[in-house]
Structure formats: structure tokens, C-alpha cells
Motif scaffolding. Sequence first.
Motif, PDB file in Angstrom:
ATOM      1  N   GLN A  68      62.258  50.662  93.940  1.00  0.00           N
ATOM      2  CA  GLN A  68      63.141  49.510  94.017  1.00  0.00           C
ATOM      3  C   GLN A  68      62.285  48.285  94.332  1.00  0.00           C
ATOM      4  O   GLN A  68      61.144  48.414  94.779  1.00  0.00           O
ATOM      5  N   TYR A 127      57.503  44.064  93.299  1.00  0.00           N
ATOM      6  CA  TYR A 127      57.430  45.514  93.119  1.00  0.00           C
ATOM      7  C   TYR A 127      56.067  46.025  93.582  1.00  0.00           C
ATOM      8  O   TYR A 127      55.067  45.293  93.542  1.00  0.00           O
ATOM      9  N   GLU A 160      61.355  38.808  92.228  1.00  0.00           N
ATOM     10  CA  GLU A 160      61.367  40.211  92.641  1.00  0.00           C
ATOM     11  C   GLU A 160      59.930  40.690  92.802  1.00  0.00           C
ATOM     12  O   GLU A 160      59.067  40.388  91.977  1.00  0.00           O
ATOM     13  N   GLU A 171      63.263  56.951  96.976  1.00  0.00           N
ATOM     14  CA  GLU A 171      64.079  55.978  96.259  1.00  0.00           C
ATOM     15  C   GLU A 171      63.602  54.550  96.476  1.00  0.00           C
ATOM     16  O   GLU A 171      63.700  53.712  95.581  1.00  0.00           O
ATOM     17  N   ALA A 172      63.068  54.246  97.667  1.00  0.00           N
ATOM     18  CA  ALA A 172      62.656  52.882  97.973  1.00  0.00           C
ATOM     19  C   ALA A 172      61.357  52.496  97.282  1.00  0.00           C
ATOM     20  O   ALA A 172      61.073  51.305  97.112  1.00  0.00           O
ATOM     21  N   SER A 175      64.580  54.964  83.310  1.00  0.00           N
ATOM     22  CA  SER A 175      63.921  53.795  83.899  1.00  0.00           C
ATOM     23  C   SER A 175      62.752  53.299  83.067  1.00  0.00           C
ATOM     24  O   SER A 175      62.327  52.153  83.204  1.00  0.00           O
TER      25      SER A 175
END
Length: 392
Positions: free
Chosen positions: A358, A339, A337, A354-355, A294
Motif C-alpha cells: 500500500q 511507495y 503517493e 498488506e501494508a 495488481s
Amino acid sequence: MRHSTLPLAALLGAALSFLPGCESTKSSSPSPSDTRAQEPTAMKAAEAWKRARVGDRVTYSFSATQSSEPRGGGTARTLGGQLTLEVVAVQQPWVWVRLAYTDEAGKPLSHPRLAQDLLLPVRADTTRPLDVPYAGTASAETPSSAGRTWEAVRYVSDQRPVDGPLRTRVYANEPGPLYLTRGLLDANTTLSGFGAAGGIQLTLRELREGSADANASVPALERPLGPGAYYDRRVEVGPAPSEQRVCFAAERGYLLRTEGPIDTNAAPCSDFSQAEPEPLEEVLLSLPMEALSSGDWPPAAAASGTRGTFTAEGRDVPALIEQRTENFEGAPRVFSETYAAEPWAPGLAGLPYEARFQPLASSTEREVAGGKRESEGGTRLVRWGSWLGGQK
């Protein structure tokens, strides 16, 4: 953070060696009892969760490397240090495990994805049968590791002929405190195919058994790996917007995940009967590799975006908003998007791992005459929390 200095060639060689990092290893063709050992070994590890004690602890050394050049060209990204799992509370049927990736000195890693410890409540019983057999060709071994000599079985799964990885796992026949990872002594994955190069190695370093007299209160689930928590997203695609819920659980060393429409007539996250079980040790191996693939945080495009605030159910989270305009199907469209500027911000307490990494929100708008924009859909994180009734 102390990076691993293990070169890629050495990592690839280690994947083919016998139990690297251990004091000694003897290998032989498995007897019939050895090849059947995986079933009782898995059962012993599962049953041991019922006898979990506060202070049970295992520590592994890990080294991960990743490069986009299969022949070792270019710059390899590396991560290395220690992984520790420790039982911090027991309130049957729940065992609360804290896991942390640190450098060799025990200090937090600098990579944002691995910079904080995580909490993992695990059920010591099961709501349904869980059976994930060890994969690969088996051979018996007697490795020495963490000051002990173990009766063990090595499993090798070689998917390189079809551009898959080479996976090697070594499991103890009598797991003892290693029930936390199904008896794992050593693990090695070497990437192969599709331009991938690198891999990860995990080797047992230390273990400790807790005390029967030890006791501790249940900690707050502020930074969950996943189990015990959930998150909801509003999905605005098509004529009927909906809300989707992602739930996480863990039972006897296996992680369970479900995703689907919210059932308002049922308690949150009450049905994991269709969830595919994933061994905890495989999840632990994947996290450093995901961190390498990532790159840094925030994503490069978002880092130069607009600063703002993301709000959900009264929680305010500092955010970075990326917008870009592209011509698509003959019309300009604006893609946006959002973040988290800091994925461990207090406003995100209780959000599954995990969230956090994203987009908190994403949307697509089409530009029409007069400079106006028409929404074509998007998703947005709307709520999250713990589903463990009566637990913090």
C-alpha cells in the motif's frame, strides 16, 4: 519463475471436474453422517493445533490465471508453482508456521508479492468460539492424493447466476497433518461476471508429519503475513487528525483482523472479540490472485516517479514518490503517493504483508494564489511491530 501453461479453457473445465490432479475420485450423494461431517472435521483440525510438531508440513500445487476478457480474449496473466506450509517452532500456545510460494523446482517466484516466505504465528487455543462452516452443497468422496486415499466431502458454491464465482472445496474427514489448512485436499475458484475471467486451483501434493523430538527456537517476526504484528497510520482528514491501528492474529487456522483508533489504556492488539474470522486456506488462495490483479511492482505511475527516502521512527526506506496535478471542484490539486521501492527492504522488517504493498504515505494539496499549496489531508504509516509479548 515458471509460469503455469494451463490455458483458460482448461482451467474453467478443471473447475467443473471431480478433483483434478488426484489419482482417483469416487463421488456419491452424502449420507446424513456425511453432511454432518463438517462440524467434527473442523473440530478435529482445530484440536490438532495443540499437537503440532516442528516439521509438520504440507505442499500444494497451485495454478492461477486472470484475464479481463470473460470469453478468453486478450492476454491472460498466469502464476503457477508450489505452496508450502511448515511448522518451524512450537512454543505453546503458539505454533509458528512458515509459508512460501515457489516454482516447481522450489525456487522463489519472481513476482515481488510472492518472492519471499512469510511467517505466521498461530494460537493453538482460542480466545473466543470460532465457527466458519464450510460453504456450499456437500457430497461425499474418496479421493486419492499425496499417496493416500481419503474419506472426504466436496463443497460446491455456485454464485455465477449473480455474477459471482464458482467455488469448489474438498476437505478430508480425518485431517491429520492437514490441520494446517482445516483438512483441505483440493480447491478451485472460477471467476465470473463484471468482465472477470480466470481462477485459481490448489491441489494437495505432499505432506509430512514432524517428529515429537524435534525442537527449534522461535524465529524473528521479520516478514509477517500479519498475525502477531500490527501497524499504525496517522490520518489527517477533517478537523481532528487521528491515529488508526491495524492488528492481526491467528487462532487454530483462522485469521483475525481489527482496525480502529489506538486505545492508549490497553495493551496493543489485546481485543479480537469483534474480528471476523477468515480461514487460512482462503487467504492463501487469494494471494496469487491479488498478485495477478495488481500487476508488477512498483505501480506503473510510481515507477517513473521521484526517488526519495521514507522515514518512520528512525527507519529509512528507499521510496518512489508519484505526484500528479488534476483540476477538481474548480481548483488544481496535487495528489502525492509514496511507495516502497523495494517492499522487502530491511527497513520494513516486521511490517505486515498488506501494508508493504500500500502507499506508505499519501496526501492531497490545493493550489491557491501565488502558487502556494494548502494541505487537504492525507495518511502516513507511522509505526509497526510485533505485539506478541515476550516473543521475537
